[in-house]
Write a protein that holds these residues in place. Structure first.
Motif, PDB file in Angstrom:
ATOM      1  N   THR A  74     -18.683 -27.160  -9.503  1.00 46.97           N
ATOM      2  CA  THR A  74     -17.605 -28.040  -9.939  1.00 46.97           C
ATOM      3  C   THR A  74     -17.877 -29.442  -9.413  1.00 46.97           C
ATOM      4  OG1 THR A  74     -15.959 -26.271  -9.988  1.00 46.97           O
ATOM      5  CG2 THR A  74     -15.123 -28.506  -9.687  1.00 46.97           C
ATOM      6  N   TYR A  75     -17.626 -30.447 -10.234  1.00 44.65           N
ATOM      7  CA  TYR A  75     -17.809 -31.850  -9.829  1.00 44.65           C
ATOM      8  C   TYR A  75     -16.466 -32.556  -9.813  1.00 44.65           C
ATOM      9  CZ  TYR A  75     -22.807 -31.414 -10.290  1.00 44.65           C
ATOM     10  OH  TYR A  75     -24.108 -31.027 -10.110  1.00 44.65           O
ATOM     11  N   LEU A  76     -16.264 -33.379  -8.796  1.00 47.61           N
ATOM     12  CA  LEU A  76     -15.091 -34.239  -8.707  1.00 47.61           C
ATOM     13  C   LEU A  76     -15.586 -35.676  -8.640  1.00 47.61           C
ATOM     14  CD1 LEU A  76     -11.993 -34.471  -8.394  1.00 47.61           C
ATOM     15  CD2 LEU A  76     -12.367 -34.425  -5.913  1.00 47.61           C
ATOM     16  N   PHE A  77     -15.139 -36.491  -9.593  1.00 50.98           N
ATOM     17  CA  PHE A  77     -15.513 -37.897  -9.650  1.00 50.98           C
ATOM     18  C   PHE A  77     -14.282 -38.759  -9.414  1.00 50.98           C
ATOM     19  CE2 PHE A  77     -18.459 -35.740 -12.592  1.00 50.98           C
ATOM     20  CZ  PHE A  77     -19.673 -36.104 -12.026  1.00 50.98           C
ATOM     21  N   GLY A  78     -14.476 -39.919  -8.801  1.00 55.40           N
ATOM     22  CA  GLY A  78     -13.394 -40.867  -8.584  1.00 55.40           C
ATOM     23  C   GLY A  78     -13.739 -42.219  -9.161  1.00 55.40           C
ATOM     24  N   ASP A  79     -12.772 -43.121  -9.116  1.00 56.14           N
ATOM     25  CA  ASP A  79     -12.935 -44.485  -9.629  1.00 56.14           C
ATOM     26  C   ASP A  79     -13.237 -44.512 -11.123  1.00 56.14           C
ATOM     27  OD1 ASP A  79     -12.555 -45.628  -7.050  1.00 56.14           O
ATOM     28  OD2 ASP A  79     -14.664 -45.211  -6.577  1.00 56.14           O
ATOM     29  N   ILE A  80     -12.629 -43.612 -11.870  1.00 55.65           N
ATOM     30  CA  ILE A  80     -12.860 -43.535 -13.309  1.00 55.65           C
ATOM     31  C   ILE A  80     -11.860 -44.430 -14.028  1.00 55.65           C
ATOM     32  CG2 ILE A  80     -12.919 -42.000 -15.308  1.00 55.65           C
ATOM     33  CD1 ILE A  80     -15.187 -41.566 -13.208  1.00 55.65           C
ATOM     34  N   ASP A  81     -12.370 -45.229 -14.947  1.00 53.01           N
ATOM     35  CA  ASP A  81     -11.555 -46.179 -15.698  1.00 53.01           C
ATOM     36  C   ASP A  81     -11.550 -45.776 -17.176  1.00 53.01           C
ATOM     37  OD1 ASP A  81     -10.624 -48.409 -17.183  1.00 53.01           O
ATOM     38  OD2 ASP A  81     -11.334 -49.795 -15.634  1.00 53.01           O
ATOM     39  N   PRO A  82     -10.370 -45.517 -17.746  1.00 58.07           N
ATOM     40  CA  PRO A  82     -10.305 -45.125 -19.154  1.00 58.07           C
ATOM     41  C   PRO A  82     -10.868 -46.174 -20.111  1.00 58.07           C
ATOM     42  CG  PRO A  82      -8.136 -44.918 -18.131  1.00 58.07           C
ATOM     43  CD  PRO A  82      -9.047 -45.553 -17.134  1.00 58.07           C
ATOM     44  N   ASP A  83     -10.901 -47.427 -19.690  1.00 51.10           N
ATOM     45  CA  ASP A  83     -11.419 -48.492 -20.554  1.00 51.10           C
ATOM     46  C   ASP A  83     -12.942 -48.598 -20.520  1.00 51.10           C
ATOM     47  OD1 ASP A  83      -8.875 -49.313 -21.399  1.00 51.10           O
ATOM     48  OD2 ASP A  83      -8.643 -50.619 -19.649  1.00 51.10           O
ATOM     49  N   GLU A  84     -13.563 -48.105 -19.457  1.00 57.46           N
ATOM     50  CA  GLU A  84     -14.997 -48.338 -19.274  1.00 57.46           C
ATOM     51  C   GLU A  84     -15.873 -47.092 -19.234  1.00 57.46           C
ATOM     52  OE1 GLU A  84     -15.489 -50.632 -15.722  1.00 57.46           O
ATOM     53  OE2 GLU A  84     -14.116 -52.194 -16.381  1.00 57.46           O
ATOM     54  N   ASP A  85     -15.318 -45.931 -18.893  1.00 57.11           N
ATOM     55  CA  ASP A  85     -16.167 -44.794 -18.523  1.00 57.11           C
ATOM     56  C   ASP A  85     -16.180 -43.626 -19.505  1.00 57.11           C
ATOM     57  OD1 ASP A  85     -16.871 -46.138 -16.138  1.00 57.11           O
ATOM     58  OD2 ASP A  85     -15.011 -45.455 -15.193  1.00 57.11           O
ATOM     59  N   ILE A  86     -15.542 -43.747 -20.639  1.00 56.39           N
ATOM     60  CA  ILE A  86     -15.453 -42.626 -21.586  1.00 56.39           C
ATOM     61  C   ILE A  86     -16.837 -42.175 -22.052  1.00 56.39           C
ATOM     62  CG2 ILE A  86     -14.615 -41.891 -23.858  1.00 56.39           C
ATOM     63  CD1 ILE A  86     -12.435 -42.028 -21.690  1.00 56.39           C
ATOM     64  N   ALA A  87     -17.711 -43.085 -22.407  1.00 50.02           N
ATOM     65  CA  ALA A  87     -19.045 -42.701 -22.893  1.00 50.02           C
ATOM     66  C   ALA A  87     -19.804 -41.902 -21.836  1.00 50.02           C
ATOM     67  CB  ALA A  87     -19.840 -43.935 -23.306  1.00 50.02           C
ATOM     68  N   ASP A  88     -19.737 -42.331 -20.572  1.00 52.34           N
ATOM     69  CA  ASP A  88     -20.409 -41.590 -19.498  1.00 52.34           C
ATOM     70  C   ASP A  88     -19.792 -40.201 -19.315  1.00 52.34           C
ATOM     71  OD1 ASP A  88     -22.152 -43.686 -18.992  1.00 52.34           O
ATOM     72  OD2 ASP A  88     -21.007 -44.438 -17.271  1.00 52.34           O
ATOM     73  N   LEU A  89     -18.472 -40.099 -19.453  1.00 54.35           N
ATOM     74  CA  LEU A  89     -17.803 -38.799 -19.302  1.00 54.35           C
ATOM     75  C   LEU A  89     -18.201 -37.835 -20.413  1.00 54.35           C
ATOM     76  CD1 LEU A  89     -14.251 -40.046 -18.265  1.00 54.35           C
ATOM     77  CD2 LEU A  89     -16.045 -39.118 -16.761  1.00 54.35           C
ATOM     78  N   VAL A  90     -18.329 -38.329 -21.634  1.00 54.89           N
ATOM     79  CA  VAL A  90     -18.761 -37.488 -22.751  1.00 54.89           C
ATOM     80  C   VAL A  90     -20.223 -37.083 -22.570  1.00 54.89           C
ATOM     81  CG1 VAL A  90     -19.175 -37.422 -25.253  1.00 54.89           C
ATOM     82  CG2 VAL A  90     -17.048 -38.404 -24.354  1.00 54.89           C
ATOM     83  N   THR A  91     -21.054 -38.020 -22.157  1.00 52.55           N
ATOM     84  CA  THR A  91     -22.470 -37.710 -21.910  1.00 52.55           C
ATOM     85  C   THR A  91     -22.595 -36.639 -20.832  1.00 52.55           C
ATOM     86  OG1 THR A  91     -23.167 -39.912 -22.578  1.00 52.55           O
ATOM     87  CG2 THR A  91     -24.700 -38.677 -21.190  1.00 52.55           C
ATOM     88  N   PHE A  92     -21.800 -36.760 -19.753  1.00 49.93           N
ATOM     89  CA  PHE A  92     -21.856 -35.754 -18.701  1.00 49.93           C
ATOM     90  C   PHE A  92     -21.333 -34.409 -19.198  1.00 49.93           C
ATOM     91  CE2 PHE A  92     -20.448 -33.489 -14.874  1.00 49.93           C
ATOM     92  CZ  PHE A  92     -21.679 -33.396 -14.232  1.00 49.93           C
ATOM     93  N   ALA A  93     -20.342 -34.405 -20.077  1.00 47.62           N
ATOM     94  CA  ALA A  93     -19.852 -33.142 -20.645  1.00 47.62           C
ATOM     95  C   ALA A  93     -20.975 -32.418 -21.377  1.00 47.62           C
ATOM     96  CB  ALA A  93     -18.665 -33.390 -21.575  1.00 47.62           C
ATOM     97  N   ARG A  94     -21.729 -33.149 -22.180  1.00 48.96           N
ATOM     98  CA  ARG A  94     -22.878 -32.543 -22.878  1.00 48.96           C
ATOM     99  C   ARG A  94     -23.886 -31.991 -21.877  1.00 48.96           C
ATOM    100  NH1 ARG A  94     -22.711 -37.283 -26.374  1.00 48.96           N
ATOM    101  NH2 ARG A  94     -21.920 -36.627 -28.397  1.00 48.96           N
TER     102      ARG A  94
END
Length: 136
Positions: A74-94
């Motif tokens: 399990t990974y826990l990430f912090g400092d996530i910004d809905p305006d800037e980090d969506i692409a990275d979150l989707v890439t990490f999901a893949r």
């Protein structure tokens, strides 16, 4: 590696607030992430459930988000910004969906997720002991 039918969950803190404001970006992050994963056009939307939870104890690093998978780290990430980090979150999901055990190095994670990891928790393993061993 090939994608399996493993069930995955992304959990977003809905209590996190930007310092000095009443802004709670978790709800916006959930909406944007759901939309982005749906629009990704591949099978990640079939294996990922996205939900919110009241607190993930990452208050000093809002907004916090966790990736969980069956028999995976399990990974826990912090400092996530809905305006800037969506692409990275989707890439990490893949990426996470393709990892058999969920384990990856920080250098393999996309963008900001390389430096905003708060925790990587190994997959839970149930340990069974023979009752006789415990008594001796």
């Amino acid at each position: 590696m090939t994608r399996t039918s493993t069930h995955h969950r992304i959990t977003v803190c809905t209590s996190c607030k930007h310092k000095g404001t009443d802004c709670r970006p978790g709800y916006e992050l959930i909406q944007r992430l759901r939309l982005a994963i749906d629009m990704a056009g591949d099978t990640i939307n079939d294996t990922f459930e996205i939900s919110g939870i009241a607190c993930m104890a990452g208050c000093d690093r809002p907004c916090t988000i966790a990736y969980h998978g069956t028999r995976k780290a399990t990974y826990l990430f912090g400092d996530i910004d809905p305006d800037e980090d969506i692409a990275d979150l989707v890439t990490f999901a893949r990426q996470y969906a393709d990892l058999d055990d969920g384990w990856c190095s920080s250098v393999d994670r996309p963008g900001k997720l390389r430096k905003t990891t708060l925790a990587r928790v190994p997959a839970a393993i149930t340990v069974m002991e023979d009752r006789q061993d415990v008594l001796q």
